[in-house]
Design a protein around this motif. Structure first.
Motif, mmCIF file in Angstrom:
data_model
loop_
_atom_site.group_PDB
_atom_site.id
_atom_site.type_symbol
_atom_site.label_atom_id
_atom_site.label_comp_id
_atom_site.label_asym_id
_atom_site.label_seq_id
_atom_site.Cartn_x
_atom_site.Cartn_y
_atom_site.Cartn_z
ATOM 1 N N ALA A 37 11.304 -5.044 7.446
ATOM 2 C CA ALA A 37 10.277 -4.175 7.744
ATOM 3 C C ALA A 37 9.740 -3.340 6.669
ATOM 4 O O ALA A 37 8.625 -3.113 6.364
ATOM 5 N N ALA A 38 10.966 -3.070 5.772
ATOM 6 C CA ALA A 38 10.572 -2.102 4.492
ATOM 7 C C ALA A 38 9.752 -3.160 3.505
ATOM 8 O O ALA A 38 8.685 -2.387 2.796
ATOM 9 N N LEU A 39 9.971 -4.194 3.497
ATOM 10 C CA LEU A 39 9.241 -5.047 2.524
ATOM 11 C C LEU A 39 7.784 -5.330 2.935
ATOM 12 O O LEU A 39 6.713 -5.268 2.178
ATOM 13 N N ARG A 40 7.692 -5.325 4.243
ATOM 14 C CA ARG A 40 6.250 -5.465 4.852
ATOM 15 C C ARG A 40 5.622 -4.187 4.553
ATOM 16 O O ARG A 40 4.338 -4.314 4.130
ATOM 17 N N GLU A 41 6.101 -3.059 4.702
ATOM 18 C CA GLU A 41 5.331 -1.836 4.399
ATOM 19 C C GLU A 41 5.205 -1.739 2.868
ATOM 20 O O GLU A 41 3.907 -1.196 2.660
ATOM 21 N N TRP A 42 6.118 -2.136 2.096
ATOM 22 C CA TRP A 42 5.652 -2.122 0.585
ATOM 23 C C TRP A 42 4.613 -2.955 0.489
ATOM 24 O O TRP A 42 3.969 -2.382 -0.477
ATOM 25 N N ALA A 43 4.615 -3.944 0.811
ATOM 26 C CA ALA A 43 3.292 -4.951 0.521
ATOM 27 C C ALA A 43 2.173 -4.422 0.783
ATOM 28 O O ALA A 43 1.284 -4.496 0.205
ATOM 29 N N ALA A 44 2.006 -3.825 2.092
ATOM 30 C CA ALA A 44 0.870 -3.296 2.552
ATOM 31 C C ALA A 44 0.306 -2.206 1.581
ATOM 32 O O ALA A 44 -0.689 -2.160 1.178
ATOM 33 N N ALA A 45 1.347 -1.250 1.099
ATOM 34 C CA ALA A 45 1.010 -0.102 0.213
ATOM 35 C C ALA A 45 0.440 -0.833 -1.131
ATOM 36 O O ALA A 45 -0.409 -0.295 -2.024
ATOM 37 N N ALA A 46 1.437 -1.805 -1.901
ATOM 38 C CA ALA A 46 1.272 -2.197 -2.927
ATOM 39 C C ALA A 46 -0.165 -2.892 -2.987
ATOM 40 O O ALA A 46 -0.995 -3.014 -3.940
ATOM 41 N N ALA A 47 -0.576 -3.556 -1.875
ATOM 42 C CA ALA A 47 -2.067 -4.360 -2.263
ATOM 43 C C ALA A 47 -3.069 -3.299 -2.293
ATOM 44 O O ALA A 47 -4.051 -3.428 -3.027
ATOM 45 N N ARG A 48 -3.101 -1.958 -1.510
ATOM 46 C CA ARG A 48 -3.826 -1.143 -1.655
ATOM 47 C C ARG A 48 -3.776 -0.289 -3.252
ATOM 48 O O ARG A 48 -4.753 -0.217 -3.781
ATOM 49 N N GLN A 49 -2.532 -0.199 -3.694
ATOM 50 C CA GLN A 49 -2.343 0.410 -4.944
ATOM 51 C C GLN A 49 -3.046 -0.519 -6.040
ATOM 52 O O GLN A 49 -3.551 -0.270 -7.112
ATOM 53 N N ASP A 50 -2.728 -1.988 -5.615
ATOM 54 C CA ASP A 50 -3.089 -2.804 -6.762
ATOM 55 C C ASP A 50 -4.584 -2.883 -6.876
ATOM 56 O O ASP A 50 -5.258 -3.223 -7.915
ATOM 57 N N ALA A 51 -5.510 -2.584 -5.791
ATOM 58 C CA ALA A 51 -6.780 -2.453 -5.773
ATOM 59 C C ALA A 51 -7.245 -1.444 -6.495
ATOM 60 O O ALA A 51 -8.095 -1.630 -7.448
ATOM 61 N N ALA A 52 -6.589 -0.158 -6.275
ATOM 62 C CA ALA A 52 -6.611 1.089 -7.362
ATOM 63 C C ALA A 52 -6.729 0.703 -8.680
ATOM 64 O O ALA A 52 -7.445 1.263 -9.494
ATOM 65 N N TRP A 53 -5.472 -0.050 -8.979
ATOM 66 C CA TRP A 53 -5.178 -0.323 -10.344
ATOM 67 C C TRP A 53 -6.302 -1.088 -11.126
ATOM 68 O O TRP A 53 -6.914 -0.847 -12.274
ATOM 69 N N ARG A 54 -6.697 -2.044 -10.092
ATOM 70 C CA ARG A 54 -7.541 -3.047 -10.859
ATOM 71 C C ARG A 54 -9.059 -2.346 -11.263
ATOM 72 O O ARG A 54 -9.654 -2.621 -12.013
ATOM 73 N N ALA A 55 -9.485 -1.465 -10.430
ATOM 74 C CA ALA A 55 -10.756 -0.665 -10.244
ATOM 75 C C ALA A 55 -10.542 0.203 -11.679
ATOM 76 O O ALA A 55 -11.312 0.219 -12.515
ATOM 77 N N ALA A 56 -9.284 0.763 -11.868
ATOM 78 C CA ALA A 56 -9.350 1.534 -13.035
ATOM 79 C C ALA A 56 -9.281 0.713 -14.292
ATOM 80 O O ALA A 56 -10.045 1.153 -15.365
ATOM 81 N N LEU A 57 -8.793 -0.416 -14.294
ATOM 82 C CA LEU A 57 -8.682 -1.204 -15.539
ATOM 83 C C LEU A 57 -9.869 -1.733 -15.744
ATOM 84 O O LEU A 57 -10.532 -1.737 -16.923
ATOM 85 N N ALA A 58 -10.801 -2.140 -14.756
ATOM 86 C CA ALA A 58 -12.170 -2.709 -14.963
ATOM 87 C C ALA A 58 -13.078 -1.447 -15.557
ATOM 88 O O ALA A 58 -14.045 -1.873 -16.211
ATOM 89 N N ALA A 59 -12.601 0.004 -15.422
ATOM 90 C CA ALA A 59 -13.559 0.709 -16.252
ATOM 91 C C ALA A 59 -13.403 0.730 -17.545
ATOM 92 O O ALA A 59 -14.185 1.714 -18.249
#
Length: 208
Positions: free
Chosen positions: A8-30
């Motif tokens: 359950a902890a891994l599933r929760e971490w993965a959901a948050a990490a997917a959102r955070q990675d999208a934010a990371w990629r957007a920041a890098l693209a800029a």
């Protein structure tokens, strides 16, 4: 019970990490267009330095050269400020991911005796082991931490006193990204998905 908690902890971490990675990629693209603008500005400033102002019609305007330099430096500072904002976004992701990884590892350590070493090392036909997944989490944390540090060091090196280096910023950034082109985050998210699915199948199988 311990295995279910970790899954359950891994599933929760993965959901948050997917959102955070999208934010990371957007920041890098800029970064690329901002660094490109800085490089173009540096090229203009170098032309201004090489120009024989006194031997041209512009020499009659004594303050023009100084005013142009101040304007260009102001533009450079504005771009650096915007890059600093993007770096803050990278730092926020780095910190959030690091805290999440630490939380999952802490839970595992608390439940390790109950889980047993065999369970942690056991792989399924299509599933990585828990040890594989936890190693992937640490790889992700390291990826964000190291690339953030590279971006921080790059910004620290930018100076209007070194226009040649400023003009080469896009190439410097590309070399940094090339070192981190392996998609560790998505690979780890896939590992987690396979591990969690395998855990669910085992829980739902007869006799479990």
């Amino acid at each position: 019970m311990a295995a279910a908690e970790v899954a359950a902890a891994l599933r929760e971490w993965a959901a948050a990490a997917a959102r955070q990675d999208a934010a990371w990629r957007a920041a890098l693209a800029a970064w690329a267009p901002l660094l490109g603008s800085l490089a173009g500005l540096a090229a203009q400033m170098r032309v201004g330095q090489r120009l024989a102002w006194d031997g041209s019609p512009l020499g009659a305007f004594g303050e023009l050269r100084a005013r142009l330099w101040r304007k260009q430096r102001g533009a450079a500072e504005a771009l650096l400020e915007e890059l600093g904002g993007r770096r803050a976004e990278l730092r926020a992701v780095r910190d959030a991911v690091g805290a999440g990884v630490a939380g999952v590892l802490r839970l595992y350590e608390e439940r390790a005796a109950e889980l047993g070493l065999g369970a942690a090392l056991r792989r399924g036909p299509r599933s990585p082991s828990l040890a594989d997944v936890l190693e992937g989490l640490q790889d992700v944390e390291r990826y964000y931490r190291h690339l953030y540090l590279e971006s921080k060091l790059l910004l620290f090196r930018i100076s209007c006193d070194s226009l040649a280096d400023m003009e080469a910023l896009p190439q410097s950034w590309e070399r940094i990204l090339e070192c981190y082109k392996e998609d560790i985050v998505r690979d780890t998210l896939l590992k987690i998905s396979l591990f969690v699915d395998n855990h669910r199948e085992l829980c739902c199988s007869p006799g479990s």
